[in-house]
Write a protein that holds these residues in place. Structure first.
Motif, short mmCIF file in Angstrom:
data_model
loop_
_atom_site.label_atom_id
_atom_site.label_comp_id
_atom_site.label_asym_id
_atom_site.label_seq_id
_atom_site.Cartn_x
_atom_site.Cartn_y
_atom_site.Cartn_z
N HIS A 89 0.87 -1.18 0.00
CA HIS A 89 0.00 0.00 0.00
C HIS A 89 0.91 1.23 0.00
CE1 HIS A 89 -3.26 -2.73 1.83
NE2 HIS A 89 -3.58 -2.47 0.58
N GLU A 92 1.94 3.64 3.25
CA GLU A 92 2.32 2.96 4.48
C GLU A 92 3.84 2.86 4.53
OE1 GLU A 92 -0.03 -0.64 4.47
OE2 GLU A 92 -1.90 0.48 4.31
N ARG A 131 -3.23 4.19 -1.05
CA ARG A 131 -3.42 2.75 -0.82
C ARG A 131 -3.60 1.99 -2.13
NH1 ARG A 131 -5.30 -0.42 3.28
NH2 ARG A 131 -6.64 -2.16 2.75
N HIS A 181 3.21 -3.37 6.52
CA HIS A 181 2.14 -2.40 6.26
C HIS A 181 2.07 -1.44 7.44
CE1 HIS A 181 -0.08 -4.49 2.88
NE2 HIS A 181 0.81 -5.39 3.22
N THR A 182 1.06 -0.54 7.39
CA THR A 182 0.63 0.25 8.55
C THR A 182 -0.89 0.30 8.46
OG1 THR A 182 0.49 2.44 7.52
CG2 THR A 182 2.67 1.75 8.29
#
Ligand SMILES: [Zn+2]
Length: 367
Positions: A89, A92, A131, A181-182
């Motif tokens: 994404h 992130e 994203r 990710h975040t």
């Protein structure tokens, strides 16, 4: 039947990814930013050492290519083949710095096995700090690149990009995968891991991280993590805090997890540092999201990591005049896993996510 199918998937996975190497690393002859461009990676034919490439990904709308930066640390001796990846994404970021730092400290002459690092395979997303992958045709279509795996050779651009990554980069070069990710824009996580606890090695990977929280999770179809697991490759999604920014504490702990994994599998020498056991990571099996039932200006009344009780007020929303128009309560006992950081929340937007324990036998490994 399910067990048989899973075994078949596992066996096919091994055949596809564990033992069958690419024919060879294919050099296109081009250079981008001084890096050799490749259209296929085979770590087996690289000499011991650190290598950098640009992988020739899917064609852009005008017929150029998206190039994915790759780093490879090829050890002097055989061993586990590990993938470190960030930027699936494009908004992130903590994982990008984790992967860069992990690669910078690897010493191939002392390594057993290899590490492949991928930065931003969602090329459309990372260029837009977004994203999604933006398909240009039909007035723009936004696609979640973490739901299209393992892709389609003749699919739309994100599907084809996924197919190229699986067949020309991961295949033969990956036996363990850490996908960083975040939380998504406008929200935040702690250091948190999605892990499929039906697979013992996935559990091991997850608990090598000094995470705040782990969710036992049956997976998300089309995601990077779940697609690896379905192909017999242990993988976890490591959610490293908040999007768009670098958070030093998160980066330090996310890096520690990667180094613990490499140490555990003897790719590098060293001691296992802080991990789930030493940090007393909270491990839950079911989560739920308290979502906005209207649009408005939200105030979140809890913090990440807070323990909450079912029925406890956790958020409210006001209208433009300052009147409270909605209040929200926890729908379960548990720990606050994620919060909205954006004030404005539309109908259905996540306000608070809570990780808890469902005692049902069917939820033992995650619901
Ligand atoms: Zn993500």
């Amino acid at each position: 039947m399910e067990i048989i199918m899973r075994y078949i998937a596992f066996a096919v996975g091994l055949a596809m990814f564990g033992t069958t190497a690419q024919a060879a690393t294919e050099y296109t002859g081009d250079k981008v930013q001084g890096m050799p461009v490749i259209s296929a990676l085979d770590v087996a034919d690289l000499p011991t050492g650190q290598h950098r490439f640009m992988f020739e990904g899917v064609e852009t709308a005008t017929g150029q290519h998206w190039y994915v930066p790759l780093m490879v640390a090829k050890g002097a001796k055989p061993g586990k083949k590990v993938l470190l990846q960030a930027g699936v994404h494009g908004d992130e970021m903590n994982g990008v710095r984790i992967v860069q730092q992990a690669m910078a400290q690897l010493e191939p002459a002392k390594m057993k096995g290899s590490v492949v690092a991928v930065i931003g395979p969602n090329r459309s997303g990372i260029e837009r700090i977004a994203r999604t992958w933006a398909i240009a045709n039909d007035g723009t279509e936004l696609v979640d690149y973490n739901r299209v795996h393992p892709g389609k050779e003749q699919g739309n651009p994100p599907e084809r990009q996924a197919w190229l990554m699986w067949n020309k980069v991961y295949k033969g070069n990956v036996e363990l995968a850490l996908d960083y990710h975040t939380q998504t824009s406008g929200t935040a996580y702690p250091l948190f891991i999605y892990a499929d606890y039906r697979n013992d090695e996935v559990k091991t990977l997850a608990e090598l991280f000094p995470a705040d929280q782990i969710k036992k999770d049956p997976g998300e179809p089309g995601s990077m993590e779940t697609t690896f697991v379905e192909h017999g490759i242990p993988a976890i999604t490591v959610e490293v805090g908040a999007p768009r920014i670098y958070q030093q504490d998160m980066i330090d702990r996310g890096l520690q997890g990667a180094l613990n994994v490499l140490t555990h599998y003897q790719v590098i020498d060293g001691k296992i540092g802080a991990n789930a056991k030493t940090e007393q990571t909270y491990i839950g099996n079911e989560m739920s999201s308290v979502r906005a039932t209207t649009g408005g200006f939200a105030e979140i009344l809890v913090k990440i990591g807070d323990e909450v009780k079912q029925g406890q007020q956790v958020a409210l929303q006001r209208n433009a005049f300052g009147d409270v128009i909605a209040t929200y309560t926890a729908d379960r006992d548990g720990k606050v896993l994620a919060v909205s950081t954006d004030v404005i929340r539309e109908h259905r937007a996540m306000l608070v996510r809570i990780l808890g324990q469902n005692p049902a036998q069917s939820c033992q490994n995650g619901c």
